[in-house]
Design a protein around this motif. Structure first.
Motif, PDB file in Angstrom:
ATOM      1  N   ASN A 201       0.798  -1.333   0.032  1.00  0.00           N
ATOM      2  CA  ASN A 201       0.019  -0.029  -0.106  1.00  0.00           C
ATOM      3  C   ASN A 201       0.808   1.236   0.005  1.00  0.00           C
ATOM      4  N   ARG A 202       2.173   0.943   0.031  1.00  0.00           N
ATOM      5  CA  ARG A 202       2.955   2.400   0.137  1.00  0.00           C
ATOM      6  C   ARG A 202       2.859   3.140  -1.378  1.00  0.00           C
ATOM      7  N   PRO A 203       2.518   4.186  -1.107  1.00  0.00           N
ATOM      8  CA  PRO A 203       2.286   5.313  -2.253  1.00  0.00           C
ATOM      9  C   PRO A 203       3.691   5.428  -3.090  1.00  0.00           C
ATOM     10  N   ALA A 204       3.590   5.733  -4.360  1.00  0.00           N
ATOM     11  CA  ALA A 204       4.767   5.721  -5.068  1.00  0.00           C
ATOM     12  C   ALA A 204       5.902   6.776  -4.495  1.00  0.00           C
ATOM     13  N   ASP A 205       5.509   7.964  -4.060  1.00  0.00           N
ATOM     14  CA  ASP A 205       6.079   9.067  -3.687  1.00  0.00           C
ATOM     15  C   ASP A 205       6.647   9.045  -2.164  1.00  0.00           C
ATOM     16  N   VAL A 206       6.472   7.801  -1.488  1.00  0.00           N
ATOM     17  CA  VAL A 206       6.919   7.546  -0.187  1.00  0.00           C
ATOM     18  C   VAL A 206       7.994   6.891  -0.313  1.00  0.00           C
ATOM     19  N   ASP A 207       9.322   7.509   0.360  1.00  0.00           N
ATOM     20  CA  ASP A 207      10.744   6.964   0.457  1.00  0.00           C
ATOM     21  C   ASP A 207      10.608   5.344   1.228  1.00  0.00           C
ATOM     22  N   ALA A 208      11.226   4.452   0.783  1.00  0.00           N
ATOM     23  CA  ALA A 208      11.222   3.149   1.537  1.00  0.00           C
ATOM     24  C   ALA A 208      12.647   3.460   2.601  1.00  0.00           C
ATOM     25  N   PRO A 209      12.318   2.838   3.604  1.00  0.00           N
ATOM     26  CA  PRO A 209      13.650   2.648   4.307  1.00  0.00           C
ATOM     27  C   PRO A 209      14.866   1.903   3.733  1.00  0.00           C
ATOM     28  N   ALA A 210      15.954   2.178   3.851  1.00  0.00           N
ATOM     29  CA  ALA A 210      17.242   1.458   3.119  1.00  0.00           C
ATOM     30  C   ALA A 210      17.253   0.069   3.405  1.00  0.00           C
ATOM     31  N   PRO A 211      17.576  -0.609   2.322  1.00  0.00           N
ATOM     32  CA  PRO A 211      17.644  -2.225   2.535  1.00  0.00           C
ATOM     33  C   PRO A 211      18.236  -2.614   3.662  1.00  0.00           C
ATOM     34  N   SER A 212      17.673  -3.792   4.300  1.00  0.00           N
ATOM     35  CA  SER A 212      18.527  -3.881   5.839  1.00  0.00           C
ATOM     36  C   SER A 212      18.058  -5.643   5.865  1.00  0.00           C
ATOM     37  N   THR A 213      19.295  -6.371   5.664  1.00  0.00           N
ATOM     38  CA  THR A 213      19.122  -7.885   5.903  1.00  0.00           C
ATOM     39  C   THR A 213      18.151  -8.126   7.120  1.00  0.00           C
ATOM     40  N   MET A 214      18.605  -7.365   8.202  1.00  0.00           N
ATOM     41  CA  MET A 214      18.062  -7.817   9.440  1.00  0.00           C
ATOM     42  C   MET A 214      16.615  -7.446   9.736  1.00  0.00           C
ATOM     43  N   ARG A 215      16.244  -6.245   8.903  1.00  0.00           N
ATOM     44  CA  ARG A 215      15.096  -5.782   8.811  1.00  0.00           C
ATOM     45  C   ARG A 215      14.165  -6.902   7.982  1.00  0.00           C
ATOM     46  N   GLU A 216      14.705  -7.291   6.925  1.00  0.00           N
ATOM     47  CA  GLU A 216      14.007  -8.321   6.014  1.00  0.00           C
ATOM     48  C   GLU A 216      13.746  -9.705   6.864  1.00  0.00           C
ATOM     49  N   GLU A 217      14.710 -10.096   7.672  1.00  0.00           N
ATOM     50  CA  GLU A 217      14.546 -11.286   8.540  1.00  0.00           C
ATOM     51  C   GLU A 217      13.513 -10.974   9.542  1.00  0.00           C
ATOM     52  N   VAL A 218      13.344  -9.783  10.189  1.00  0.00           N
ATOM     53  CA  VAL A 218      12.459  -9.831  11.215  1.00  0.00           C
ATOM     54  C   VAL A 218      11.052  -9.548  10.293  1.00  0.00           C
ATOM     55  N   GLN A 219      10.883  -9.125   9.141  1.00  0.00           N
ATOM     56  CA  GLN A 219       9.777  -8.962   8.585  1.00  0.00           C
ATOM     57  C   GLN A 219       9.133 -10.453   8.298  1.00  0.00           C
ATOM     58  N   SER A 220      10.279 -11.183   7.670  1.00  0.00           N
ATOM     59  CA  SER A 220       9.954 -12.591   7.319  1.00  0.00           C
ATOM     60  C   SER A 220       9.524 -13.302   8.502  1.00  0.00           C
ATOM     61  N   PHE A 221      10.114 -13.244   9.594  1.00  0.00           N
ATOM     62  CA  PHE A 221       9.769 -13.683  10.975  1.00  0.00           C
ATOM     63  C   PHE A 221       8.381 -13.551  11.388  1.00  0.00           C
ATOM     64  N   VAL A 222       7.953 -12.193  11.201  1.00  0.00           N
ATOM     65  CA  VAL A 222       6.758 -11.654  11.501  1.00  0.00           C
ATOM     66  C   VAL A 222       5.511 -12.503  10.511  1.00  0.00           C
ATOM     67  N   GLY A 223       5.812 -12.292   9.089  1.00  0.00           N
ATOM     68  CA  GLY A 223       4.924 -13.001   8.464  1.00  0.00           C
ATOM     69  C   GLY A 223       4.628 -14.495   8.757  1.00  0.00           C
ATOM     70  N   GLN A 224       5.832 -15.242   9.010  1.00  0.00           N
ATOM     71  CA  GLN A 224       5.581 -16.703   9.324  1.00  0.00           C
ATOM     72  C   GLN A 224       4.864 -16.872  10.807  1.00  0.00           C
ATOM     73  N   TYR A 225       5.207 -15.840  11.507  1.00  0.00           N
ATOM     74  CA  TYR A 225       4.586 -15.905  13.064  1.00  0.00           C
ATOM     75  C   TYR A 225       3.000 -15.740  12.819  1.00  0.00           C
ATOM     76  N   LEU A 226       2.582 -14.745  11.989  1.00  0.00           N
ATOM     77  CA  LEU A 226       1.146 -14.556  11.994  1.00  0.00           C
ATOM     78  C   LEU A 226       0.448 -15.740  11.355  1.00  0.00           C
ATOM     79  N   GLU A 227       1.031 -16.304  10.185  1.00  0.00           N
ATOM     80  CA  GLU A 227       0.658 -17.273   9.617  1.00  0.00           C
ATOM     81  C   GLU A 227       0.339 -18.679  10.579  1.00  0.00           C
ATOM     82  N   LYS A 228       1.531 -18.891  11.356  1.00  0.00           N
ATOM     83  CA  LYS A 228       1.347 -20.080  12.318  1.00  0.00           C
ATOM     84  C   LYS A 228       0.798 -19.966  13.429  1.00  0.00           C
ATOM     85  N   GLU A 229       1.102 -18.553  13.971  1.00  0.00           N
ATOM     86  CA  GLU A 229       0.462 -18.407  15.463  1.00  0.00           C
ATOM     87  C   GLU A 229      -0.851 -17.599  15.445  1.00  0.00           C
ATOM     88  N   GLY A 230      -1.111 -16.914  14.296  1.00  0.00           N
ATOM     89  CA  GLY A 230      -1.918 -15.765  14.369  1.00  0.00           C
ATOM     90  C   GLY A 230      -3.356 -16.301  14.448  1.00  0.00           C
TER      91      GLY A 230
END
Ligand SMILES: NC(=O)c1ccc[n+]([C@@H]2O[C@H](COP(=O)([O-])OP(=O)(O)OC[C@H]3O[C@@H](n4cnc5c(N)ncnc54)[C@H](O)[C@@H]3O)[C@@H](O)[C@H]2O)c1
Length: 279
Positions: A201-230
């Motif tokens: 849903n991020r609008p095209a004119d809103v800057d994204a945070p710089a890529p961060s491996t740790m951030r991606e890992e946390v996001q992926s963890f949250v996705g899996q967590y919600l899928e499994k435990e949500g």
């Protein structure tokens, strides 16, 4: 509001997850449902689902961060139905990363949707409730208002804390001045929805945070967590209906976790994400 039959509900963020589940649950209670979202394809799908259950459904494309869109939502609702009884300010997005790397435009986007969306919803619909002499508002906060989660979502936590605060204030004011107007705050813990992909849903004119491996890992963890435990969103919708009928303020989906979060300042999900970062 003891009975919801033939009453009218407005739900923002109705195209997915908790908003969709509330819309379907309200329809099953015999309500007319007004669906608001930025995602037009999702709105169409949910409108079809609500209509298939026999309820009257209206879709109104709405960006909740824009007050004029919420005013249009109010006007379209009143044109279609004789009044409005229940407003769920529910639309939300989540974006974060290491605090120092979060661009100002990301802060503005998240606060615009998650906080200003709720402020606009309350400001625009409350006068109708005051005029009618009844109504109920449900604002969606989050367990993120009560806890911190590393690298996850400082703008999100800030917005959700503010939603909790303004809802407590509005509830107290209504109890003192207009007790026939109810206010509830929904504080979900992990719920199985599309929230982990809210970057869509991020609008095209809103800057994204710089890529961060740790951030991606946390996001992926949250996705899996919600899928499994949500929790299933339909269970959340049941709780909301109970709170509206019983005029209860707090709707905490994970009461035990929320209570221990208040004392430990850590939810189960945040403890697990700390462990992920430390590993
Ligand atoms: N899923 C969870 O675990 C969880 C936990 C705590 C709080 N919440 C809150 O619940 C609410 C619903 O989220 P969800 O989990 O169902 O996620 P979701 O992504 O499935 O649904 C969010 C909906 O909001 C819509 N939306 C995004 N930006 C919008 C805008 N500017 N205007 C109007 N609509 C917009 C999206 O299109 C989507 O349909 C959010 O406020 C979220 O912060 C969710």
């Amino acid at each position: 509001m003891k009975s919801l039959v033939r009453k009218t509900a407005v739900v923002t963020g109705a195209g997915s997850g908790i908003g969709r589940a509330m819309a379907l649950r309200f329809a099953s209670e015999g309500m007319n449902v007004v669906l608001a979202d930025v995602d037009l394809a999702a709105l169409k799908t949910v409108q079809g689902e609500v209509a298939a259950s026999g309820a009257r459904a209206l879709s109104v494309p709405t960006d909740v961060s824009q007050r004029t869109d919420i005013e249009n939502l109010r006007d379209r609702t009143l044109e279609a139905f004789s009044g409005v009884d229940l407003v769920c300010n529910n639309a939300g997005v989540d974006s974060g990363g290491p605090f120092a790397d979060i661009p100002e435009s990301t802060w503005e986007w998240v606060l615009g949707v998650d906080l200003w969306g709720v402020i606009h919803g309350c400001q625009v619909f409350l006068p109708i409730f005051l005029e009618q002499g009844h109504g109920h508002i449900v604002n969606t906060s989050s367990v993120a208002a009560l806890t911190g989660m590393p690298l996850s979502a400082a703008p999100y936590a800030a917005a959700k804390s503010a939603v909790l605060g303004l809802s407590m204030n509005l509830r107290a004011e209504m109890e003192a001045t207009n007790p026939q107007i109810g206010v509830s705050v929904l504080i979900p813990g992990p719920v199985r929805t599309n929230m982990p992909t809210s970057e869509r849903n991020r609008p095209a004119d809103v800057d994204a945070p710089a890529p961060s491996t740790m951030r991606e890992e946390v996001q992926s963890f949250v996705g899996q967590y919600l899928e499994k435990e949500g929790m299933d969103p339909s269970e959340v919708a049941d709780m909301v209906v109970g709170a509206v009928k019983g005029n209860r303020f707090y709707v905490m989906t994970h009461l035990q976790d929320a209570l221990s979060t208040m004392t430990d300042n850590k939810s189960r999900m945040s403890q697990d994400s700390v462990a992920l970062i430390e590993s």
